[in-house]
Write a protein that holds these residues in place. Structure first.
Motif, mmCIF file in Angstrom:
data_model
loop_
_atom_site.group_PDB
_atom_site.id
_atom_site.type_symbol
_atom_site.label_atom_id
_atom_site.label_comp_id
_atom_site.label_asym_id
_atom_site.label_seq_id
_atom_site.Cartn_x
_atom_site.Cartn_y
_atom_site.Cartn_z
ATOM 1 N N LEU A 285 0.775 -1.236 -0.177
ATOM 2 C CA LEU A 285 0.044 0.237 -0.202
ATOM 3 C C LEU A 285 0.957 1.441 0.310
ATOM 4 N N LEU A 286 2.192 1.339 -0.077
ATOM 5 C CA LEU A 286 3.278 1.924 -0.014
ATOM 6 C C LEU A 286 2.894 3.182 -0.901
ATOM 7 N N PRO A 287 2.612 3.144 -2.667
ATOM 8 C CA PRO A 287 1.811 4.446 -3.003
ATOM 9 C C PRO A 287 0.436 4.739 -2.204
ATOM 10 N N LEU A 288 -0.214 3.917 -1.566
ATOM 11 C CA LEU A 288 -1.722 4.495 -1.263
ATOM 12 C C LEU A 288 -1.424 5.224 -0.115
ATOM 13 N N LEU A 289 -0.428 4.898 0.564
ATOM 14 C CA LEU A 289 -0.084 5.607 1.833
ATOM 15 C C LEU A 289 0.435 6.616 1.347
ATOM 16 N N GLY A 290 1.769 7.194 0.766
ATOM 17 C CA GLY A 290 2.537 7.923 0.389
ATOM 18 C C GLY A 290 0.745 9.502 0.220
ATOM 19 N N VAL A 291 0.197 8.993 -0.943
ATOM 20 C CA VAL A 291 -0.979 9.888 -1.227
ATOM 21 C C VAL A 291 -1.488 10.296 0.095
ATOM 22 N N ALA A 292 -1.487 9.541 0.275
ATOM 23 C CA ALA A 292 -2.854 9.856 1.542
ATOM 24 C C ALA A 292 -2.484 10.637 2.644
ATOM 25 N N VAL A 293 -0.708 10.721 3.178
ATOM 26 C CA VAL A 293 -0.063 11.732 3.458
ATOM 27 C C VAL A 293 -0.144 12.659 2.704
ATOM 28 N N THR A 294 0.629 13.213 1.803
ATOM 29 C CA THR A 294 0.675 14.388 0.993
ATOM 30 C C THR A 294 -0.533 14.734 0.901
ATOM 31 N N SER A 295 -2.164 13.750 0.912
ATOM 32 C CA SER A 295 -3.169 14.924 0.959
ATOM 33 C C SER A 295 -3.268 15.924 2.439
ATOM 34 N N ILE A 296 -2.682 15.689 3.098
ATOM 35 C CA ILE A 296 -2.684 16.628 4.586
ATOM 36 C C ILE A 296 -1.361 17.049 4.644
ATOM 37 N N ARG A 297 -0.913 17.533 3.792
ATOM 38 C CA ARG A 297 0.627 17.984 3.650
ATOM 39 C C ARG A 297 0.576 19.410 3.214
ATOM 40 N N PRO A 298 0.264 20.372 4.538
ATOM 41 C CA PRO A 298 0.139 21.812 3.855
ATOM 42 C C PRO A 298 1.111 21.752 2.765
ATOM 43 N N ALA A 299 0.713 23.173 1.842
ATOM 44 C CA ALA A 299 0.920 23.218 0.400
ATOM 45 C C ALA A 299 2.995 23.698 0.255
ATOM 46 N N THR B 205 3.020 20.027 9.593
ATOM 47 C CA THR B 205 0.963 20.606 10.060
ATOM 48 C C THR B 205 0.029 19.530 9.902
ATOM 49 N N ILE B 206 -0.939 19.402 10.200
ATOM 50 C CA ILE B 206 -2.341 18.445 8.984
ATOM 51 C C ILE B 206 -2.791 19.407 8.758
ATOM 52 N N ALA B 207 -2.486 19.651 7.856
ATOM 53 C CA ALA B 207 -3.393 20.457 6.833
ATOM 54 C C ALA B 207 -4.326 19.812 6.109
ATOM 55 N N LEU B 208 -6.024 20.256 7.171
ATOM 56 C CA LEU B 208 -6.657 19.365 6.401
ATOM 57 C C LEU B 208 -7.334 21.188 5.257
ATOM 58 N N GLY B 209 -7.205 21.492 5.560
ATOM 59 C CA GLY B 209 -7.372 23.214 4.208
ATOM 60 C C GLY B 209 -7.019 22.360 3.017
ATOM 61 N N ASN B 210 -6.787 21.791 2.526
ATOM 62 C CA ASN B 210 -6.529 21.301 1.826
ATOM 63 C C ASN B 210 -8.123 20.863 1.070
ATOM 64 N N TYR B 211 -8.389 19.609 2.018
ATOM 65 C CA TYR B 211 -10.119 19.329 1.578
ATOM 66 C C TYR B 211 -10.691 20.120 1.930
ATOM 67 N N ILE B 212 -10.960 21.324 2.448
ATOM 68 C CA ILE B 212 -11.697 22.462 2.511
ATOM 69 C C ILE B 212 -11.253 23.252 0.855
#
Lengths: 282, 311
Positions: A29-43, A57-64
């Motif tokens: 699941l390495l590629p998937l985990l990588g993407v999951a972590v990237t999705s909460i990474r601040p720009a 920081t955990i950037a939930l702002g990406n989702y918003i």
């Protein structure tokens, strides 16, 4: 049971297995985990080259952000509007067709059955030009209905195969004794066979939901623009806009993947029963 | 003759209203089939014939169609991009078959009863549940030059990273690898179900005969997994020839068209931004269809045989 249960293996082998199992999963699941972590990474992390470390920081702002600044919510809504009627349509039609092919012995029975099976395997491209033309001619291009009608028709092939085999496995005496009682064919279907088909209906609903949600080709052929396009096609066009903004691409991917994933975990037994149909015969 | 005469008698004497009652059993299957069959004929069967017909025309999708005869096919024979796509289809098909043994391998690895194994099985199956579009994006990130995980790993090991998706020599293999990820998961689940249904008696009997490990696998297990293997091969062949999503998402056929497959090339020709070539696209689709038909015929042939022998 094959292989031999690990509990019967010598101690070192058991330890190896205990370590290898999570390790293998991690790699898998390495590629998937990588993407999951990237999705909460601040720009800002990406800008500074922090691609793999712990996010600052955990950037939930990406989702918003993807919901505020892109038509993501609209895409998701479109996907539901296309997927749910397709599930109902394909399952309903295939219950009828499956019943007809499983219960009646008419001359062209096998021919019709294998037409459904074969149609199921054809490449989409051989259908593309006529189906697109038909959809344009009937004024259904870029409408939900245009996409739904095609999906219902195509999925009916696979679902009929499934339903027919399921009904064939039911005890035929049920139907015969009802006939002796003078029960009409429709009532046999409606009151005797249909209630027994619940597991098959559940399995197919989950499968068709996942297939249609994840479908991409027809979404690009039969629709355009954010008004009607489902999330797969939407994600493709967003990916074009978000060049290298991987925190947004990742968050979008996760959002798009979530509904079928939830469906899978909630209905796992049905999902696998549907998918592995025929894998255990004999 | 006398038999048919007696059969006619009740028909004549019976009241007209009972036509439905008398023929219910004959008409019912067609009434049950009607809605589904009609949809299927309109959206699947008729378009196949129509595509073949259109492949003999020059058509932009709107205006007049011009009859070309076999010219579209003649053009294909000279079209280098067609051969690139065809070659890539072969690569996809051959390498995709790895999903079958790989799926079996993982299934055997996971076919244990330790605590939490059910969650492991579900998580291993995960890639199949998510859309190929998402798989494509995930792997685009995985391969991305300068910061992709795989790029970094290779850079760390060898000193220089490889930009797989930008290199015409590697790109198709990189795409196949992405496509294999969910496909292996699919084959794995088929085999897990298959392994679950192997009769324990036979395994015990074989153990008493001192069969174990590879010999057991080869002579006892794999023969019993034949139904699972058949389905795994069917879905893998179909999946390989249908590879469109991954190509479209990850490379859009590039670099320089080197990762096109027939399904993608067809789409590009029929609906390209440079003008619609529906007839030429249809001709490409027909070629893909014929390749697929070789396999479909084989599958159906086997299924018909099973059906006949199974009663």
């Amino acid at each position: 049971m094959f292989p031999r249960p690990i509990q019967k293996a010598p101690q070192p082998a058991q330890w190896t297995y205990t370590v290898a199992l999570p390790l293998a999963l991690l790699l898998w699941l390495l590629p998937l985990l990588g993407v999951a972590v990237t999705s909460i990474r601040p720009a800002s992390d990406l800008a500074q080259g922090n691609y793999f470390g712990v996010p600052s920081t955990i950037a939930l702002g990406n989702y918003i952000e993807i919901f505020l600044n892109t038509p993501m919510a609209k895409y998701i809504r479109n996907s539901f509007i296309v997927t749910i009627p397709t599930v109902f349509g394909a399952v309903a039609l295939s219950c009828l067709c499956g019943f007809a092919l499983a219960v009646y012995n008419f001359r062209s029975n096998l021919l019709v059955f294998f037409m459904f099976v074969a149609g199921n395997f054809v490449p989409f491209q051989i259908l593309m030009v006529p189906v697109r033309d038909l959809t344009v001619q009937t004024g259904l291009y870029n409408t939900y209905l245009g996409l739904i009608l095609f999906h219902v028709a195509f999925q009916t092939g696979f679902c009929t195969l499934f339903m027919r085999n399921f009904i064939k496995a039911l005890p035929y005496e049920l139907i015969e004794s009802a006939r002796v009682e003078g029960v009409s064919e429709w009532k046999i279907f409606r009151h005797i066979v249909l209630p027994l088909m619940r597991p098959a209906i559940a399995a197919l609903s989950v499968l068709v939901f996942t297939f249609i949600w994840n479908e991409y080709f027809w979404a690009t052929v039969l629709t355009q623009g954010a008004d009607v396009q489902p999330v797969t096609a939407g994600l493709f066009s967003l990916n074009g806009q978000w060049i290298a903004q991987w925190h947004l691409v990742s968050a979008g991917s996760i959002v798009a993947a979530l509904p079928p994933v939830l469906m899978f975990f909630l209905m796992q037994r049905h999902f696998i029963a549907g998918l592995t149909l025929g894998a255990t015969k004999g | 003759m006398s038999g048919s005469a007696t059969a006619v008698m009740p028909v004549v004497s019976a009241p007209r209203t009972s036509y439905w009652k008398r023929n219910q059993r004959k008409l019912a299957p067609w009434l049950f089939l009607a809605p589904g069959l009609l949809m299927f004929l309109i959206y699947v069967i008729w378009p196949i014939g129509n595509s073949i017909w259109l492949s003999f025309f020059d058509w932009d999708g709107l205006g007049e169609k011009t009859w070309l005869g076999l010219d579209n096919y003649a053009e294909l024979m000279d079209d280098e991009n067609f051969y690139i796509s065809l070659k890539n289809n072969v690569i996809w098909l051959v390498l995709f078959m790895l999903a079958v043994p790989a799926g079996l391998f993982i299934a055997i690895f996971l076919n244990q009863t330790v605590t939490g194994i059910r969650i492991y099985k579900s998580l291993f199956f995960f890639p199949f549940v998510i859309s190929q579009v998402v798989v494509g994006l995930i792997f685009s990130w995985f391969y991305a030059p300068n910061f992709g995980l795989l790029f970094k790993l290779i850079e760390w090991v060898t000193g220089t990273g490889i930009a797989f998706l930008a290199d015409p020599d590697y790109v198709t293999y990189a795409l196949v690898a992405a496509g294999l990820w969910p496909q292996i998961a699919y084959c794995m689940i088929l085999y897990l179900t298959g392994l679950n249904n192997i009769s324990p008696d036979q395994i015990e009997a074989a153990r008493l005969d001192n069969a174990s490990g590879w010999r057991m696998l080869w002579y006892v297990i794999i023969p019993q997994l034949r139904p699972a293997t058949f389905i795994a091969i069917v879905v893998t062949v179909i999946g390989a020839l249908r590879s469109f999503d991954i190509v479209s998402i990850m490379t859009d056929g590039g670099p320089f068209g080197s990762s096109r497959v027939l399904s993608f090339y067809m789409y590009e020709q029929a609906l390209s931004e440079y003008g619609y070539r529906m007839g030429y696209g249809a001709a490409i689709a027909v070629v893909l269809f014929l390749i697929m038909m070789i396999f479909i015929t084989g599958f159906i042939w086997k299924m018909v045989n099973d059906e006949r022998s199974g009663g």
